[in-house]
Design a protein around this motif. Structure first.
Motif, PDB file in Angstrom:
ATOM      1  N   LEU A 300       0.828  -1.204   0.000  1.00 48.50           N
ATOM      2  CA  LEU A 300       0.000   0.000   0.000  1.00 48.50           C
ATOM      3  C   LEU A 300       0.864   1.257   0.000  1.00 48.50           C
ATOM      4  N   LEU A 301       1.923   1.191   0.799  1.00 50.55           N
ATOM      5  CA  LEU A 301       2.767   2.375   0.957  1.00 50.55           C
ATOM      6  C   LEU A 301       3.532   2.724  -0.316  1.00 50.55           C
ATOM      7  N   GLN A 302       3.570   1.801  -1.262  1.00 52.27           N
ATOM      8  CA  GLN A 302       4.275   2.067  -2.517  1.00 52.27           C
ATOM      9  C   GLN A 302       3.380   2.787  -3.532  1.00 52.27           C
ATOM     10  N   LEU A 303       2.092   2.813  -3.290  1.00 50.33           N
ATOM     11  CA  LEU A 303       1.183   3.443  -4.243  1.00 50.33           C
ATOM     12  C   LEU A 303       1.537   4.919  -4.422  1.00 50.33           C
ATOM     13  N   PRO A 304       1.498   5.389  -5.669  1.00 50.97           N
ATOM     14  CA  PRO A 304       1.861   6.788  -5.958  1.00 50.97           C
ATOM     15  C   PRO A 304       1.079   7.781  -5.089  1.00 50.97           C
ATOM     16  N   GLU A 305      -0.204   7.498  -4.894  1.00 49.40           N
ATOM     17  CA  GLU A 305      -1.025   8.422  -4.097  1.00 49.40           C
ATOM     18  C   GLU A 305      -0.507   8.529  -2.669  1.00 49.40           C
ATOM     19  N   ILE A 306      -0.069   7.402  -2.133  1.00 49.38           N
ATOM     20  CA  ILE A 306       0.445   7.396  -0.764  1.00 49.38           C
ATOM     21  C   ILE A 306       1.786   8.134  -0.682  1.00 49.38           C
ATOM     22  N   VAL A 307       2.639   7.827  -1.631  1.00 45.20           N
ATOM     23  CA  VAL A 307       3.958   8.471  -1.653  1.00 45.20           C
ATOM     24  C   VAL A 307       3.798   9.985  -1.755  1.00 45.20           C
ATOM     25  N   ASP A 308       2.804  10.388  -2.542  1.00 46.90           N
ATOM     26  CA  ASP A 308       2.538  11.805  -2.740  1.00 46.90           C
ATOM     27  C   ASP A 308       2.235  12.507  -1.412  1.00 46.90           C
ATOM     28  N   PHE A 309       1.466  11.848  -0.554  1.00 47.17           N
ATOM     29  CA  PHE A 309       1.068  12.481   0.707  1.00 47.17           C
ATOM     30  C   PHE A 309       2.035  12.216   1.855  1.00 47.17           C
ATOM     31  N   PHE A 310       2.696  11.064   1.814  1.00 45.14           N
ATOM     32  CA  PHE A 310       3.495  10.675   2.978  1.00 45.14           C
ATOM     33  C   PHE A 310       4.988  10.526   2.687  1.00 45.14           C
ATOM     34  N   GLY A 311       5.378  10.712   1.459  1.00 42.65           N
ATOM     35  CA  GLY A 311       6.776  10.500   1.126  1.00 42.65           C
ATOM     36  C   GLY A 311       7.100   9.008   1.155  1.00 42.65           C
ATOM     37  N   GLU A 312       8.384   8.703   1.228  1.00 40.85           N
ATOM     38  CA  GLU A 312       8.785   7.300   1.164  1.00 40.85           C
ATOM     39  C   GLU A 312       9.225   6.760   2.509  1.00 40.85           C
ATOM     40  N   ASN A 313       9.073   7.568   3.551  1.00 42.39           N
ATOM     41  CA  ASN A 313       9.650   7.164   4.841  1.00 42.39           C
ATOM     42  C   ASN A 313       8.604   6.724   5.869  1.00 42.39           C
ATOM     43  N   ALA A 314       7.400   6.452   5.407  1.00 39.84           N
ATOM     44  CA  ALA A 314       6.369   6.010   6.342  1.00 39.84           C
ATOM     45  C   ALA A 314       6.734   4.645   6.920  1.00 39.84           C
ATOM     46  N   VAL A 315       6.553   4.518   8.226  1.00 43.71           N
ATOM     47  CA  VAL A 315       6.861   3.261   8.911  1.00 43.71           C
ATOM     48  C   VAL A 315       5.575   2.636   9.448  1.00 43.71           C
ATOM     49  N   ILE A 316       5.405   1.370   9.151  1.00 49.10           N
ATOM     50  CA  ILE A 316       4.228   0.664   9.671  1.00 49.10           C
ATOM     51  C   ILE A 316       4.505   0.220  11.097  1.00 49.10           C
ATOM     52  N   LYS A 317       3.826   0.824  12.035  1.00 51.71           N
ATOM     53  CA  LYS A 317       4.032   0.454  13.440  1.00 51.71           C
ATOM     54  C   LYS A 317       3.207  -0.757  13.821  1.00 51.71           C
TER      55      LYS A 317
END
Length: 377
Positions: A300-317
DNA sequence: AAAACGGGGGT
DNA sequence: ACCCCAGTTTT
């Protein structure tokens, strides 16, 4: 009273057995409404909205009870009646407050329509709730059933209600196999109900028909053994109670996959206000990523829409298992993903609020439960 | 004429 | 899993 049966018999009994001499005699000597009113007066439940003729309170109860069991609606009725004792009080409420009080009851357009109607009644009718069918039917959220219910209960206007209970009672008693949810069937059952109506006691008659359907002539396992009108009942005579009423097959449900993101910033939680045109209109939930199928949070975190809002450094806790949430026309597969990230930017309807304040926001049941459990309040 | 709209309870 | 619940509005 007799003319009614003669008038209807041809149409009503087609397609089902009705041929024993004894039943004909019994039927002709029995008036359905009289018998059911008699039964009602001995067996009725004591429900709060039956002890008033205040059209506002009756309206409140009727809207709450649309597609809703009495036991489920009861606590909501008490809360609304206490917080908004008159239509004027209701009309002043913010939509958020109405939806919050409605939370958990479902079909939230009922709440939104009530507010519009309350405001119109306050302005156009000077806060006096209409009691005539013709006025009521114009109002948002009031259809044929509810207009008939309010006008008969509050002013004894002779209007026959047709709800799920009435469909069942009429279909069985008269042996009608026309589908109750076809346009033709709806017309037919309304006509039948109109003719069966006791015009001397419309309110009593309507209450009796519905209570009888709810308590005795139930969908499954009707109590025919103690039924006061079984000798006149076509379905009982032909052993067809389980086959009636007939209903056209239901539509198939759509599967949807909701990935909810839980993002906190200190003591604040990132929330979303939903728009119109979809389920849960104008209510609150969390930032939502809807996908075409089940998707692992990592992907999910690789989706362009996600990257757009959260960048590439989101961590799944943390991530929950997939929860299946069933609606009438949709199956929702919901997963909550707890992220450790500061969003680069916020979508239009996203906003931060304190965890405490989420208790005051109207949320879908399943979202509310998750947040409540997650933050342990 | 058919689809959309919630959530809970019964079998 | 499927059906039903004091239905109405939108497509």
């Amino acid at each position: 009273m007799l003319h009614f049966f003669c008038k209807c018999s041809k149409q009503a009994f087609r397609g089902l057995n009705y041929d024993t001499e004894m039943d004909k005699v019994s039927l002709q000597n029995m008036d359905l409404s009289t018998e059911l009113i008699d039964w009602y007066q001995q067996n009725k439940r004591d429900l709060p909205w039956r002890n008033t003729t205040d059209a506002y309170l009756i309206w409140l109860s009727e809207i709450i009870l649309q597609q809703t069991r009495v036991e489920q609606g009861m606590p909501y009725y008490y809360r609304f009646a206490e917080k908004y004792p008159t239509v004027s009080h209701f009309a002043k409420a913010p939509e958020d407050d109405i939806l919050k009080l409605w939370q958990g009851l479902g079909y939230y357009s009922r709440g939104r329509n009530m507010l519009k109607t309350a405001q119109l009644v306050q302005q156009q009718y000077n806060g006096v709730f209409p009691t005539t069918y013709q006025e009521l039917i114009k109002l948002k959220g009031i259809g044929e059933y509810t207009a008939a219910a309010i006008s008969s209960f509050s002013a004894n206007e002779p209007r026959a209600v047709v709800d799920g209970n009435v469909y069942r009672v009429l279909a069985r008693f008269f042996g009608i196999d026309e589908p109750i949810n076809s346009p033709k069937g709806k017309k037919l059952f309304q006509q039948l109900a109109d003719e069966a109506l006791n015009r001397q006691h419309p309110a009593l008659h309507n209450q009796a028909m519905m209570e009888f359907g709810a308590m005795l002539c139930k969908p499954r396992n009707p109590a025919c053994g103690i039924c006061p009108v079984r000798l006149g009942c076509v379905a009982f005579a032909s052993n067809a109670t389980t086959a009636l009423p007939v209903k056209l097959k239901t539509v198939k449900v759509r599967k949807r996959f909701f990935n909810y993101l839980l993002i906190t910033d200190g003591g604040n939680l990132l929330m979303n206000k939903r728009g119109e045109g979809d389920i849960w209109a104008n209510m609150y939930d969390l930032p939502l990523i809807e996908t075409d199928g089940l998707m692992e949070p990592e992907a999910l975190l690789q989706l362009p829409e996600i990257v757009d809002f959260f960048g590439e450094n989101a961590v799944i806790k943390q991530k929950t298992t997939v929860i299946k949430h069933i609606l009438t026309h949709q199956q929702l597969f919901i997963r909550f993903v707890i992220l450790d990230v500061a969003p680069l930017k916020l979508k239009k309807n996203w906003f931060y609020t304190t965890v405490r304040n989420t208790e005051n926001l109207a949320m879908p049941k399943t979202i509310f439960i998750f947040i409540k459990d997650f933050f342990n309040f």
